[in-house]
Write a protein that holds these residues in place. Structure first.
Motif, PDB file in Angstrom:
ATOM      1  N   ASN A   2       0.817  -1.200   0.000  1.00  0.00           N
ATOM      2  CA  ASN A   2       0.000   0.000   0.000  1.00  0.00           C
ATOM      3  C   ASN A   2       0.858   1.259   0.000  1.00  0.00           C
ATOM      4  O   ASN A   2       2.086   1.197   0.166  1.00  0.00           O
ATOM      5  CB  ASN A   2      -0.962  -0.017   1.199  1.00  0.00           C
ATOM      6  N   ALA A   3       0.191   2.392  -0.187  1.00  0.00           N
ATOM      7  CA  ALA A   3       0.911   3.664  -0.307  1.00  0.00           C
ATOM      8  C   ALA A   3       1.678   3.999   0.967  1.00  0.00           C
ATOM      9  O   ALA A   3       2.788   4.551   0.923  1.00  0.00           O
ATOM     10  CB  ALA A   3      -0.071   4.787  -0.635  1.00  0.00           C
ATOM     11  N   PHE A   4       1.097   3.657   2.125  1.00  0.00           N
ATOM     12  CA  PHE A   4       1.748   3.962   3.407  1.00  0.00           C
ATOM     13  C   PHE A   4       3.063   3.192   3.538  1.00  0.00           C
ATOM     14  O   PHE A   4       4.097   3.752   3.920  1.00  0.00           O
ATOM     15  CB  PHE A   4       0.795   3.612   4.555  1.00  0.00           C
ATOM     16  N   SER A   5       3.044   1.918   3.211  1.00  0.00           N
ATOM     17  CA  SER A   5       4.256   1.092   3.299  1.00  0.00           C
ATOM     18  C   SER A   5       5.292   1.535   2.276  1.00  0.00           C
ATOM     19  O   SER A   5       6.493   1.589   2.557  1.00  0.00           O
ATOM     20  CB  SER A   5       3.899  -0.379   3.077  1.00  0.00           C
ATOM     21  N   VAL A   9       9.245   2.600   2.767  1.00  0.00           N
ATOM     22  CA  VAL A   9      10.281   1.841   2.066  1.00  0.00           C
ATOM     23  C   VAL A   9      11.171   2.783   1.259  1.00  0.00           C
ATOM     24  O   VAL A   9      12.402   2.670   1.269  1.00  0.00           O
ATOM     25  CB  VAL A   9       9.642   0.772   1.154  1.00  0.00           C
ATOM     26  N   GLU A  10      10.557   3.733   0.544  1.00  0.00           N
ATOM     27  CA  GLU A  10      11.322   4.731  -0.201  1.00  0.00           C
ATOM     28  C   GLU A  10      12.224   5.531   0.727  1.00  0.00           C
ATOM     29  O   GLU A  10      13.412   5.746   0.427  1.00  0.00           O
ATOM     30  CB  GLU A  10      10.367   5.695  -0.912  1.00  0.00           C
ATOM     31  N   LEU A  11      11.655   5.969   1.841  1.00  0.00           N
ATOM     32  CA  LEU A  11      12.424   6.785   2.788  1.00  0.00           C
ATOM     33  C   LEU A  11      13.592   5.994   3.355  1.00  0.00           C
ATOM     34  O   LEU A  11      14.704   6.523   3.492  1.00  0.00           O
ATOM     35  CB  LEU A  11      11.501   7.263   3.915  1.00  0.00           C
ATOM     36  N   LEU A  12      13.360   4.731   3.683  1.00  0.00           N
ATOM     37  CA  LEU A  12      14.426   3.892   4.229  1.00  0.00           C
ATOM     38  C   LEU A  12      15.547   3.699   3.220  1.00  0.00           C
ATOM     39  O   LEU A  12      16.741   3.774   3.578  1.00  0.00           O
ATOM     40  CB  LEU A  12      13.853   2.529   4.641  1.00  0.00           C
ATOM     41  N   ILE A  13      15.208   3.488   1.948  1.00  0.00           N
ATOM     42  CA  ILE A  13      16.233   3.315   0.915  1.00  0.00           C
ATOM     43  C   ILE A  13      17.064   4.576   0.755  1.00  0.00           C
ATOM     44  O   ILE A  13      18.300   4.536   0.674  1.00  0.00           O
ATOM     45  CB  ILE A  13      15.572   2.917  -0.423  1.00  0.00           C
ATOM     46  N   LEU A  14      16.398   5.729   0.719  1.00  0.00           N
ATOM     47  CA  LEU A  14      17.114   6.999   0.576  1.00  0.00           C
ATOM     48  C   LEU A  14      17.983   7.280   1.801  1.00  0.00           C
ATOM     49  O   LEU A  14      19.106   7.795   1.670  1.00  0.00           O
ATOM     50  CB  LEU A  14      16.112   8.139   0.362  1.00  0.00           C
ATOM     51  N   PHE A  15      17.496   6.948   2.980  1.00  0.00           N
ATOM     52  CA  PHE A  15      18.293   7.109   4.200  1.00  0.00           C
ATOM     53  C   PHE A  15      19.534   6.219   4.157  1.00  0.00           C
ATOM     54  O   PHE A  15      20.623   6.640   4.564  1.00  0.00           O
ATOM     55  CB  PHE A  15      17.455   6.780   5.429  1.00  0.00           C
ATOM     56  N   ARG A  16      19.373   4.998   3.674  1.00  0.00           N
ATOM     57  CA  ARG A  16      20.519   4.087   3.588  1.00  0.00           C
ATOM     58  C   ARG A  16      21.552   4.604   2.592  1.00  0.00           C
ATOM     59  O   ARG A  16      22.766   4.437   2.796  1.00  0.00           O
ATOM     60  CB  ARG A  16      20.041   2.691   3.183  1.00  0.00           C
ATOM     61  N   ILE A  17      21.097   5.240   1.513  1.00  0.00           N
ATOM     62  CA  ILE A  17      22.026   5.850   0.557  1.00  0.00           C
ATOM     63  C   ILE A  17      22.830   6.961   1.232  1.00  0.00           C
ATOM     64  O   ILE A  17      24.057   7.045   1.080  1.00  0.00           O
ATOM     65  CB  ILE A  17      21.255   6.405  -0.656  1.00  0.00           C
TER      66      ILE A  17
END
Length: 250
Positions: A2-5, A9-17
């Motif tokens: 869903n949009a919330f998840s 997920v997007e935010l976590l990937i960008l944070f990991r970058i």
């Protein structure tokens, strides 16, 4: 998903970058963020000689703010400006990610680069001057908010600048002006009236108030008011950044 998840997920990937970038530059970040504030601390000790514990505490806290300004405003603003005019952000805008996540990742990067200098100056400042600053766990979220408010200025400056050379000039001027002509190293009442009025519209004034209160006394009602003002500054800078970034999600 869903949009919330998907959002997280997007935010976590960008944070990991951003974490990977900071890990790659960690030695440079630590060296850059600690040399100037610690040299300033040592120089002021030679210059001032015997001073009261209140004055010494203010100098330590002022240099903590100076270290945040150096990394979270000066260097971050220049870095974003060079990336903007180098076309780096065109790549991110072409990806199916939300603009809000991209902005939050930039702010997160600014916090990561500023936090080491904050901790280093806090630790070594007490050793150099022989002063024990007050510590409580509530200081951690307050310090993060203080850094966040300054980082917002750096990100905004990088996106608003017409070119990297202009960013460099403005960043250097703001660093010197805010550090030495606003109540960062000295008290507000010791400044001329004109500079006092200017100080009221700068977030660093409230950063200094918050950190000085938390590190000398602890949480008070006046600290709560300064925290609210910093929240307003942070939200306002985020809105300006959001308006400045032209975004298109395919």
């Amino acid at each position: 998903m869903n949009a919330f998840s998907q959002f997280f997920v997007e935010l976590l990937i960008l944070f990991r970058i951003q974490i990977a970038i900071v890990r790659h530059q960690l030695l440079w970040i630590i060296a850059m963020s600690s040399i100037f504030p610690i040299v300033t601390l040592v120089f002021l000790e030679f210059l001032l000689g015997e001073s009261s514990s209140e004055q010494l505490a203010r100098l330590i806290i002022g240099n903590m703010i100076f270290s945040i300004l150096l990394m979270g405003m000066n260097i971050l603003g220049q870095d974003i400006s060079y990336q903007k005019f180098g076309g780096y952000f065109t790549y991110y805008s072409s990806l199916p990610i939300r603009k809000v996540n991209f902005i939050l990742s930039l702010l997160f990067y600014g916090i990561l680069t500023s936090l080491p200098s904050f901790i280093i100056v806090f630790t070594f400042g007490q050793q150099i001057y022989g002063v024990n600053l007050h510590f409580e766990w509530l200081l951690l979220p307050v310090a993060l908010l203080a850094i966040f408010s300054v980082v917002g200025i750096g990100v905004l400056m990088g996106f608003l600048s017409p070119n990297p050379q202009f960013t460099n000039i403005v960043a250097q001027f703001l660093l010197m002006f805010v550090t030495f002509l606003t109540p960062v190293m000295i008290e507000l009442k010791d400044l001329p009236i004109v500079l006092q009025w200017i100080s009221y519209v700068l977030p660093t004034t409230y950063v200094a108030n918050v950190l000085h209160g938390m590190l000398t006394v602890g949480w008070t009602n006046s600290t709560f008011i300064d925290v609210l003002i910093l929240l307003i500054f942070s939200c306002f800078s985020y809105l300006l950044i959001s308006k400045k970034i032209h975004w298109r999600v395919q």
